[in-house]
Design an enzyme around this catalytic site. Structure first.
Site, PDB file in Angstrom:
ATOM      1  N   LYS A  14       0.849  -1.200   0.000  1.00  0.00           N
ATOM      2  CA  LYS A  14       0.000   0.000   0.000  1.00  0.00           C
ATOM      3  C   LYS A  14       0.877   1.239   0.000  1.00  0.00           C
ATOM      4  CE  LYS A  14       0.864   1.370   4.414  1.00  0.00           C
ATOM      5  NZ  LYS A  14       1.542   2.654   4.765  1.00  0.00           N
ATOM      6  N   ALA A 110      10.071  -2.991   6.461  1.00  0.00           N
ATOM      7  CA  ALA A 110      10.133  -1.750   7.248  1.00  0.00           C
ATOM      8  C   ALA A 110      10.257  -0.541   6.332  1.00  0.00           C
ATOM      9  CB  ALA A 110      11.291  -1.789   8.251  1.00  0.00           C
ATOM     10  N   SER A 117       2.153  -6.345   7.514  1.00  0.00           N
ATOM     11  CA  SER A 117       0.698  -6.435   7.619  1.00  0.00           C
ATOM     12  C   SER A 117       0.103  -7.173   6.417  1.00  0.00           C
ATOM     13  CB  SER A 117       0.098  -5.031   7.712  1.00  0.00           C
ATOM     14  OG  SER A 117       0.487  -4.400   8.913  1.00  0.00           O
ATOM     15  N   ALA A 118       0.675  -6.951   5.238  1.00  0.00           N
ATOM     16  CA  ALA A 118       0.214  -7.672   4.052  1.00  0.00           C
ATOM     17  C   ALA A 118       0.408  -9.176   4.225  1.00  0.00           C
ATOM     18  CB  ALA A 118       0.963  -7.174   2.820  1.00  0.00           C
ATOM     19  N   ASP A 150      -2.962  -1.980   9.763  1.00  0.00           N
ATOM     20  CA  ASP A 150      -2.967  -2.026   8.302  1.00  0.00           C
ATOM     21  C   ASP A 150      -3.443  -3.361   7.734  1.00  0.00           C
ATOM     22  OD1 ASP A 150      -1.959   0.539   8.324  1.00  0.00           O
ATOM     23  OD2 ASP A 150       0.103  -0.053   7.903  1.00  0.00           O
TER      24      ASP A 150
END
Length: 313
Positions: A14, A110, A117-118, A150
């Site tokens: 994202k 990072a 999160s993905a 996220d």
């Protein structure tokens, strides 16, 4: 539903088109308005039945794999364990849920693009299919919100406004495709450290922090498919903190702007820098300008918006 023995999920990175950071809350989080935009830079997570009952293991390959934890602190493992707990720990066959996860990284680690999160989102979708649970996407998103702010968006994809910690999502219609270049930096930036620096800068300046809201010009640009207007509306309240912690990013942003980017900003908490291009060809030109200037370790092109996590095998 019938369980399967192997499931592979593809999940996108994202970019934050707007990241408005409100006051610090009593729980240590900030109220956010976070306009998420999923782009065609993907990790893949494959879930298979492990040899040992009740085991949760992870292996990582690809982009900066050595920097990703391969133990119980990995967000994908935490997601799988949370899903098993939600399902009651024991499967229909009487055995404890278990999984071996293989993460193939392409999203920067990072890097402010929600790669961890993905992977957690992909693990939820993959394990749901592996174990034959049949949960809805909304149920998986609710579990994911307990893993990280996220994670729900990585399951949803497209473009959406996130509020609260970013986990409460409202899809946003976007017309057409937008072309992006991402300048990847050496090393990462700690998200908590960037938020802490943001708070420090604001306190030092005596800044009164307003309640965040979505930018109307940005919403209109998305609806109209107007890349130039979108570029002008890109905003990230964490960018001053990221630049304070990594001053070299200012030069990266300048090179992209000088090469004609319609918009440029630090993605999320950084250190990846995102540049909006006028076309696919322009994106390639921006990528070449960034790499030839030596202001990033690599530059990659991508389009958005794209769907969230999907089963591909």
């Amino acid at each position: 539903m019938t369980a399967t023995q192997r499931v592979t999920v593809r999940v996108p990175a994202k970019v934050n088109l707007q990241l408005a950071v409100g006051p610090l809350r009593d729980d240590g989080y900030h109220d956010l308005v976070n306009v998420f935009h999923a782009v065609s830079l993907f990790d893949e997570v494959t879930a298979t039945e492990p040899g040992a009952a009740g085991a949760f293991t992870v292996r990582v390959e690809g982009e900066a794999a050595s920097q990703v934890p391969a133990d119980a602190t990995n967000l994908a493992i935490r997601a799988a364990e949370a899903l098993a707990k939600h399902a009651g720990q024991i499967g229909a066959d009487g055995r404890p849920y278990a999984v071996d996860l293989l993460i193939r990284k392409a999203i920067p680690v990072a890097g402010g693009m929600a790669g961890g999160s993905a992977d957690a989102a992909a693990a939820l979708l993959a394990c749901d299919a592996l174990w034959g649970l049949g949960l809805s996407r909304e149920e998986l998103m609710e579990i994911g919100a307990g893993i990280g702010s996220d994670v729900p968006f990585a399951l949803l994809g497209g473009t959406a406004v996130g509020t609260g910690r970013g986990e409460r999502l409202t899809p946003v219609p976007a017309t057409g495709a937008f072309h992006w270049v991402f300048a990847l930096a050496d090393g990462g930036l700690s998200t908590p450290r960037v938020y802490g620096e943001c708070d420090r800068i604001r306190a030092e300046a005596g800044e009164e922090v307003a309640w965040p809201s979505a930018d109307e010009a940005l919403m209109a640009a998305l609806r109209d498919g107007d890349a130039r207007a979108l570029g002008a509306a890109l905003a990230n309240d964490l960018q001053p903190a990221a630049l304070a912690l990594r001053p070299s990013l200012a030069r990266t942003l300048d090179v992209g702007r000088d090469a004609g980017a319609l918009g440029a900003l630090v993605s999320g908490s950084g250190p990846t820098c995102a540049f909006l291009a006028a076309s696919a060809g322009h994106a390639r030109e921006l990528s070449e300008a960034l790499t030839s200037a030596g202001v990033c370790r690599a530059a990659v092109t991508a389009d958005g918006p794209v769907p969230g996590a999907e089963i591909v095998a």
